[in-house]
Write a protein that holds these residues in place. Structure first.
Motif, PDB file in Angstrom:
ATOM      1  N   THR A 287      85.105 -42.456  13.604  1.00  0.00           N
ATOM      2  CA  THR A 287      84.060 -43.116  14.379  1.00  0.00           C
ATOM      3  C   THR A 287      83.233 -42.154  15.227  1.00  0.00           C
ATOM      4  N   ALA A 288      83.784 -40.998  15.582  1.00  0.00           N
ATOM      5  CA  ALA A 288      83.043 -40.064  16.430  1.00  0.00           C
ATOM      6  C   ALA A 288      81.960 -39.341  15.644  1.00  0.00           C
ATOM      7  N   ASP A 289      80.760 -39.331  16.195  1.00  0.00           N
ATOM      8  CA  ASP A 289      79.656 -38.555  15.602  1.00  0.00           C
ATOM      9  C   ASP A 289      79.509 -38.852  14.116  1.00  0.00           C
ATOM     10  N   ARG A 290      79.388 -40.143  13.785  1.00  0.00           N
ATOM     11  CA  ARG A 290      79.399 -40.522  12.377  1.00  0.00           C
ATOM     12  C   ARG A 290      78.144 -40.086  11.630  1.00  0.00           C
ATOM     13  N   ASP A 291      77.098 -39.716  12.350  1.00  0.00           N
ATOM     14  CA  ASP A 291      75.870 -39.288  11.697  1.00  0.00           C
ATOM     15  C   ASP A 291      75.810 -37.772  11.494  1.00  0.00           C
ATOM     16  N   ARG A 292      76.852 -37.070  11.869  1.00  0.00           N
ATOM     17  CA  ARG A 292      76.861 -35.619  11.746  1.00  0.00           C
ATOM     18  C   ARG A 292      76.854 -35.216  10.270  1.00  0.00           C
ATOM     19  N   ASP A 293      76.014 -34.264   9.928  1.00  0.00           N
ATOM     20  CA  ASP A 293      75.901 -33.795   8.540  1.00  0.00           C
ATOM     21  C   ASP A 293      76.286 -32.321   8.505  1.00  0.00           C
ATOM     22  N   THR A 294      77.575 -32.038   8.369  1.00  0.00           N
ATOM     23  CA  THR A 294      78.074 -30.674   8.405  1.00  0.00           C
ATOM     24  C   THR A 294      78.896 -30.392   7.158  1.00  0.00           C
ATOM     25  N   VAL A 295      78.545 -29.353   6.416  1.00  0.00           N
ATOM     26  CA  VAL A 295      79.285 -28.977   5.216  1.00  0.00           C
ATOM     27  C   VAL A 295      80.441 -28.067   5.613  1.00  0.00           C
ATOM     28  N   THR A 296      81.657 -28.432   5.179  1.00  0.00           N
ATOM     29  CA  THR A 296      82.828 -27.608   5.418  1.00  0.00           C
ATOM     30  C   THR A 296      83.547 -27.378   4.096  1.00  0.00           C
ATOM     31  N   LEU A 297      84.575 -26.539   4.123  1.00  0.00           N
ATOM     32  CA  LEU A 297      85.406 -26.287   2.951  1.00  0.00           C
ATOM     33  C   LEU A 297      86.802 -26.826   3.212  1.00  0.00           C
ATOM     34  N   TRP A 298      87.383 -27.461   2.181  1.00  0.00           N
ATOM     35  CA  TRP A 298      88.730 -28.005   2.343  1.00  0.00           C
ATOM     36  C   TRP A 298      89.751 -26.882   2.277  1.00  0.00           C
ATOM     37  N   SER A 299      90.785 -27.002   3.097  1.00  0.00           N
ATOM     38  CA  SER A 299      91.881 -26.041   3.090  1.00  0.00           C
ATOM     39  C   SER A 299      93.175 -26.813   3.289  1.00  0.00           C
ATOM     40  N   ASP A 300      94.308 -26.247   2.859  1.00  0.00           N
ATOM     41  CA  ASP A 300      95.573 -26.958   3.000  1.00  0.00           C
ATOM     42  C   ASP A 300      96.022 -27.061   4.451  1.00  0.00           C
ATOM     43  N   GLY A 302      93.633 -27.710   6.899  1.00  0.00           N
ATOM     44  CA  GLY A 302      92.483 -28.304   7.576  1.00  0.00           C
ATOM     45  C   GLY A 302      91.178 -27.726   7.073  1.00  0.00           C
ATOM     46  N   GLU A 303      90.071 -28.346   7.447  1.00  0.00           N
ATOM     47  CA  GLU A 303      88.762 -27.902   6.996  1.00  0.00           C
ATOM     48  C   GLU A 303      88.343 -26.618   7.721  1.00  0.00           C
ATOM     49  N   VAL A 304      87.620 -25.777   6.983  1.00  0.00           N
ATOM     50  CA  VAL A 304      87.121 -24.530   7.561  1.00  0.00           C
ATOM     51  C   VAL A 304      85.605 -24.480   7.349  1.00  0.00           C
ATOM     52  N   PRO A 305      84.888 -23.698   8.156  1.00  0.00           N
ATOM     53  CA  PRO A 305      83.422 -23.647   8.040  1.00  0.00           C
ATOM     54  C   PRO A 305      82.973 -23.140   6.674  1.00  0.00           C
ATOM     55  N   ALA A 306      81.852 -23.682   6.204  1.00  0.00           N
ATOM     56  CA  ALA A 306      81.231 -23.200   4.973  1.00  0.00           C
ATOM     57  C   ALA A 306      80.156 -22.176   5.329  1.00  0.00           C
ATOM     58  N   GLY A 307      79.555 -21.607   4.289  1.00  0.00           N
ATOM     59  CA  GLY A 307      78.449 -20.696   4.513  1.00  0.00           C
ATOM     60  C   GLY A 307      78.852 -19.301   4.928  1.00  0.00           C
ATOM     61  N   ARG A 308      80.109 -18.925   4.680  1.00  0.00           N
ATOM     62  CA  ARG A 308      80.544 -17.567   4.988  1.00  0.00           C
ATOM     63  C   ARG A 308      81.454 -17.062   3.865  1.00  0.00           C
ATOM     64  N   SER A 309      81.609 -15.780   3.780  1.00  0.00           N
ATOM     65  CA  SER A 309      82.422 -15.185   2.731  1.00  0.00           C
ATOM     66  C   SER A 309      83.848 -14.993   3.222  1.00  0.00           C
ATOM     67  N   TYR A 310      84.810 -15.554   2.472  1.00  0.00           N
ATOM     68  CA  TYR A 310      86.213 -15.407   2.817  1.00  0.00           C
ATOM     69  C   TYR A 310      86.887 -14.388   1.904  1.00  0.00           C
ATOM     70  N   GLY A 311      87.920 -13.736   2.405  1.00  0.00           N
ATOM     71  CA  GLY A 311      88.697 -12.797   1.607  1.00  0.00           C
ATOM     72  C   GLY A 311      88.078 -11.439   1.452  1.00  0.00           C
TER      73      GLY A 311
END
Length: 312
Positions: A287-300, A302-311
């Motif tokens: 219910t919190a901030d239901r209009d937020r449009d943020t792309v994240t990456l799934w991780s085992d 929890g979610e982590v930020p997208a748009g960056r290079s990992y590894g």
């Protein structure tokens, strides 16, 4: 380099789905765009519809829609339903814009487990049968109780308006083969499905992941619509069939529109979907901030930020 065309409405200009006009049905008209409004032109003239405040647009036979109109409807998150004659057949649906998928993930989680699926189904029946304890009933028992209550409701409405009622009878594609009450019920239910579809899509849920209904791409639409038929489509249909002041399908849609406003259906539908899909009395994550449009990456973990290079 600037993007050509009229800029789309910004999010703050758009009404939330529960605050919008429930539905508008158009047929034999040309639908176009005038700035940030939708126009409908037919032999009687042109009317303007505020796109940012529209929930569902039902397009009947003989309608033509411009690219500019569809672009605006998409930007405003309006559900567009292509319907058949008198608005009683569903052909196609233009998806509404949802900002995030939190509610969809919760819906998928609940429907994928038999125990949680039954729990949600019981909550739906509890909404329809206030004052009754359904916590121990099986799905078979719930369906039986529903059937008894719905038949009783039809009989009560028939007595109220003085119409001979011999049961719900509808053959897909053969609306004229049934009596006026059944014709009105078919038209009213089709419009109600369009309204509910617009709310479900607007909230980012899947119309196909139902808890009571199954096997169709609109299972959840039928689940939610059933919560409100006793207050909206059923009395509207019997009233329309008992009245001869205008065409049957036009009359029942007008009466349904009035019932939608009177019962605050969009607001209730939105709230009910959140309550049904929230496992712990409205999960704050959903219910919190239901209009937020943020792309994240799934991780085992929890979610982590997208748009960056990992590894690296």
């Amino acid at each position: 380099m600037s993007v050509p065309g009229i800029p789309p409405p910004v999010p703050r200009e758009l009404l939330r789905i529960e605050d919008r006009i429930s539905f508008v049905y158009l047929e034999r008209a040309v639908v176009h765009r005038d700035e940030n409004a939708i126009t409908s032109t037919d032999e009687e003239g042109t009317v303007h519809l505020p796109a940012a405040g529209l929930g569902c647009l039902l397009l009947g036979p003989g309608t033509r829609v411009s690219h500019a109109a569809m672009a605006l409807l998409g930007d405003c998150g309006v559900s567009v339903i292509w319907a058949g004659e008198r608005g009683v057949r569903f052909y196609a649906h233009g998806s509404a814009v949802a900002k995030n998928n939190h509610l969809l993930v919760q819906q998928a989680r609940l429907v994928s487990n038999n125990r949680s699926r039954v729990a949600v189904a019981r909550k739906m029946y509890q909404m329809r049968f206030p004052g009754e304890d359904v916590s121990k009933l099986s799905m078979h028992q719930l369906r039986g109780r529903e059937g008894v209550r719905v038949r009783r409701l039809y009989a009560e409405q028939a007595r109220r308006v003085g119409i001979d009622w011999r049961g719900r009878n509808y053959k897909p594609g053969e609306i004229d083969a049934s009596n006026p009450v059944n014709q009105a019920l078919t038209a009213a239910n089709a419009a109600l499905y369009g309204i509910v579809h617009s709310v479900i899509s607007g909230l980012g849920c899947s119309p196909g992941l139902g808890f009571v209904h199954a096997g169709t791409s609109r299972s959840f639409v039928y689940d939610i619509a059933d919560l409100y038929k006793a207050e909206t489509t059923i009395p509207a249909s019997f009233d329309a069939a008992a009245s001869a002041d205008e065409s049957l399908t036009t009359s029942v849609r007008r009466r349904l529109r009035d019932a939608v406003v009177k019962t605050k259906l969009l607001e209730r539908c939105t709230s009910d979907i959140y309550d049904l899909l929230s496992s712990d009395n409205r999960d704050p994550e959903i219910t919190a901030d239901r209009d937020r449009d943020t792309v994240t990456l799934w991780s085992d973990d929890g979610e982590v930020p997208a748009g960056r290079s990992y590894g690296a």
